[in-house]
Design an enzyme around this catalytic site. Structure first.
Site, mmCIF file in Angstrom:
data_model
loop_
_atom_site.group_PDB
_atom_site.id
_atom_site.type_symbol
_atom_site.label_atom_id
_atom_site.label_comp_id
_atom_site.label_asym_id
_atom_site.label_seq_id
_atom_site.Cartn_x
_atom_site.Cartn_y
_atom_site.Cartn_z
ATOM 1 N N GLY A 16 1.092 4.367 -4.100
ATOM 2 C CA GLY A 16 2.085 3.601 -3.329
ATOM 3 C C GLY A 16 1.394 2.706 -2.323
ATOM 4 C CG ASN A 17 2.833 -0.600 -0.933
ATOM 5 O OD1 ASN A 17 3.686 -0.633 -0.043
ATOM 6 N ND2 ASN A 17 3.078 -1.010 -2.179
ATOM 7 C CE1 TYR A 18 -1.112 3.819 4.581
ATOM 8 C CE2 TYR A 18 -2.311 1.837 3.959
ATOM 9 C CZ TYR A 18 -2.286 3.193 4.228
ATOM 10 O OH TYR A 18 -3.431 3.918 4.157
ATOM 11 C CB ALA A 32 4.541 -4.014 -0.824
#
Ligand code: PMT
Length: 692
Positions: free
Chosen positions: A208-210, A276
């Protein structure tokens, strides 16, 4: 205007519940379908039988129908309604709505509501003033709900103060305004993607990402506030849906986001892709948790669909597509590359090299890039960045309109909506009202009021809303008229009110199919004299807003009518009879003492608002400077009504302009001037100071 509209009316346990009966009657009379929902305690104040008789629908109150056991679906009601009104709204229900305490059908319906919600509080003055009630109302406002401020007067407790539910007629008027008011994206359908995507490795792990979703949710909120119908496709985030009207689709993976976005985009006018999205996903997803070993481990990744590029490939003429670029190096050139490669109309660049920009924080620093160049913005709250993005989108929509509009059209100047509210005169032959409304529409819109050639898109939007207070069969009318004119803000589809005024006690006679005649030099018909007066006034103010004092010719014509109409037997024309009638309004505008106000019209609209859509900060500063001109006009003639009137019809605009923007000193300066000129709107001015 309310014909065919579906309204859920929530009634709570207040002594003001008796007014709900009139509210139902007025709504039904306007052609609306009304579904009443009562809280259990509301039934102590008014019977469901009265309300079901008036609305023609069974009143709902319980989750289940007592005899059939059928479920009363709040979800279906939430989808069915065009608007929900909670009137009267007690402090308890307001608190439950703010806190999401869904212990009755009214609150569950509110929580499921996709349509705009109006709340008309009714309670004792101390309860209303209590910080807890005020905080709950602020929470409802932040959800995009419309609070109809209670009126001042004698309350059920026999105390006097603010807390009386607004009169049903005025609630209906607010509802009409709601359906009429158009934001810069009114009528547009917008897709927004937000948040991260999670790509499963096994049942407990993912790539995943932030991304927190804050930026995308702020954009969705701003689009909804601007009047758009928004579909928000959200990755896994812990954020509430920011506006009641937003349709939210929750997804987890890039492929799910791709499917949901492709589906929604077909029906949309634009998409803003802020998510994102993970570019890769594990080729294999383990069914069971992968066990740890002492060996290193390799995960093979395969490419995810590029959602932006795939929407760019199917984009139709007239559809707009915007993306984001999150960069760590060579920001501008990378962003430009993405703009081209993905066939975007503009791209919003944010760089992780900028402090306070990007993931999870509440601020962002962006550059908006399109074919015409790049505009860099300072660090701002994500809400303010969202406003800049929406303004840019609105500007592109406007350019599309201009691109496809024929070059010159012989159009008249006014584009008026005329309505005739006849709810006060019952049992009369309604044909006369229908015919009069058509005749007025024709008279206002088809007449050439000036020699100038207007382009179709330059026509001045205005409303003439007549409330017939009295009518007799000999054709004599007594009416109130709410007249409003507005001008488009350049580069957006937002309109700013130029004039709004309620004119009372207008008397005239009209028989079906009478021709509406008007001769400026020989006035013999009060109705057409009144209409022509406002037509010239609105055109004059519109021209004042385009060039300094540019409207003098038309304001002089309005003054001429006021001078010549003295013998038409209508006190609204009578010089000196009141500081608030037609004559004094125009006399004030033309008085040298009020010249700063007329000069302000140009600076405020042309140099202020029009600039805001390119540079919000610079535009707002000009508007702040205009406050000094307003103050000057007020100081010149403190008793003149039009400075106060100006602050009234610009009130919402001021609150919007300054609530989230501007420093504390700037806001205090503005509020000081507004409070001096119009202390009665202190609630609105306080709102400017209260917000950050
Ligand atoms: O959510 P927040 O915490 O508030 O943070 C906001 C944000 C930093 C996530 C946001 O401002 C942002 O920059 N979003 C885009 C992040 C990104 O994926 O950028 P990109 O440069 O990799 O992608 C370019 C564009 O293509 C983006 O519009 C993206 O949505 C889109 N894209 C990317 C990959 C992919 N497979 N499909 C896509 O549609």
């Amino acid at each position: 205007m309310l014909k065919g509209k579906k309204i859920v009316l929530g009634i709570t346990g207040s002594i003001a519940a008796y007014k709900a009966a009139l509210l139902v009657r007025l709504l039904v009379k306007e052609g609306a379908e009304v579904q009443v929902i009562m809280t259990p305690s509301a039934k102590e104040f008014i019977t469901p039988l009265t309300l079901s008789t008036l609305s023609g629908r069974a009143v709902l109150s319980e989750f289940f129908h007592s005899e059939s056991g059928a479920w009363n679906s709040h979800v279906e009601l939430g989808l069915w309604a065009d608007a929900m009104i909670v009137a009267p709204a007690t402090a308890a229900t307001i608190g439950k709505m703010a806190g999401g305490i869904a212990d009755n059908l009214l609150v569950t319906t509110y929580l499921s509501m996709k349509a705009p919600v109006l709340v008309a509080p009714a309670m004792d003055l101390d309860m209303y003033a209590h910080p807890s009630t005020q905080r709950n109302l602020d929470i409802l406002r932040s959800y995009g709900n419309h609070i109809i401020e209670p009126a001042e007067g004698e309350l059920a407790s026999h105390l006097k103060g603010k807390g009386r539910m607004e009169e049903p007629q005025n609630i209906v008027e607010r509802l009409r305004e709601l359906f009429f008011v158009k934001g810069p994206l009114a009528g547009k359908k917008i897709l927004v993607t937000a948040g991260p995507t999670y790509e499963k490795i096994d049942p407990v792990r993912f790539i995943g990402n932030y991304s927190s979703g804050k930026m995308g949710f702020a954009i969705a909120h701003e689009c909804a506030r601007a009047g758009a119908e928004v579909t928000l496709v959200a990755g896994p985030v812990a954020l509430p849906t920011p506006h009641a009207s937003i349709k939210r689709v929750d997804v987890e993976s890039a492929r799910q986001m791709h499917a949901a976005s492709s589906e929604a985009f077909r029906a949309c006018d634009a998409a803003i892709l802020c998510a994102a999205v993970a570019d890769y996903r594990p080729s294999q997803q383990a069914d069971k948790k992968i066990k740890r070993t002492d060996e290193n481990m390799t995960i093979e990744l395969e490419a995810n669909p590029d959602i932006a590029a795939s929407l760019g490939a199917v984009k139709r003429e007239g559809q707009l597509l915007a993306g984001f670029a999150l960069e760590t190096n060579d920001a501008l050139s990378n962003a430009r590359l993405k703009l081209k490669k993905k066939n975007l109309d503009f791209i919003v660049l944010n760089s992780l090299e900028d402090k306070g920009a990007g993931f999870a924080v509440d601020t962002n620093k962006v550059t908006i890039i399109d074919d015409s160049g790049a505009t860099e913005y300072p660090l701002k709250s994500k809400a303010a960045v969202a406003r800049d993005i929406v303004a840019h989108l609105a500007r592109l929509f406007m350019m599309l309109v201009l691109l496809f509009a024929p070059l010159t059209i012989e159009a008249q100047e006014l584009n008026a909506t005329v309505s005739l509210n006849t709810s006060k005169v019952q049992g009369t032959n309604t044909e006369v009202f229908t015919v009069l409304k058509d005749a007025l529409t024709e008279f206002i819109n088809n007449r050439r009021w000036t020699e100038y050639t207007y382009e179709e898109y330059e026509r001045i939007a205005c409303n003439f809303t007549f409330v017939v207070d009295g009518y007799s069969d000999d054709g004599s009318f007594t009416c109130s008229l709410m007249v409003q004119g507005s001008r488009p803000v350049f580069g957006s589809t937002y309109s700013s009110t130029l004039f709004k005024y309620e004119d009372k006690g207008i008397k005239f006679t009209y028989q079906p199919y009478d021709r509406l005649e008007f001769n400026e030099d020989n006035l013999d018909n009060n109705l057409t004299a009144v209409i022509a007066f406002y037509a010239y006034l609105i055109i004059g103010l519109d021209m004042d807003s385009m060039g300094e004092l540019g409207g003098s010719e038309f304001l002089n014509r309005a003054l001429n009518i006021a001078n010549n109409a003295q013998n038409l037997g209508d006190s609204g024309w009578r010089a000196g009879s009141s500081n608030n009638n037609r004559y004094t309004v125009i006399d004030d505008y033309m008085n040298g003492a009020m010249e700063p106000l007329r000069r302000l019209y140009y600076k405020y609209h042309r140099l202020g608002l029009d600039t805001m859509f390119k540079d919000a900060e610079a535009g707002r500063k000009v508007i702040t400077e205009c406050m000094t001109m307003l103050q000057e006009a007020y100081n010149n003639r403190p008793l003149a009504y039009i400075t106060k009137l100006f602050t009234e019809y610009k009130q919402d605009e001021f609150v919007n302009l300054y609530s989230f923007e501007g420093g504390a000193a700037e806001k205090q300066g503005v509020v000081k001037i507004l409070s001096e000129i119009n202390p009665s709107q202190s609630d609105a001015w306080d709102r400017i100071l209260r917000t950050r």
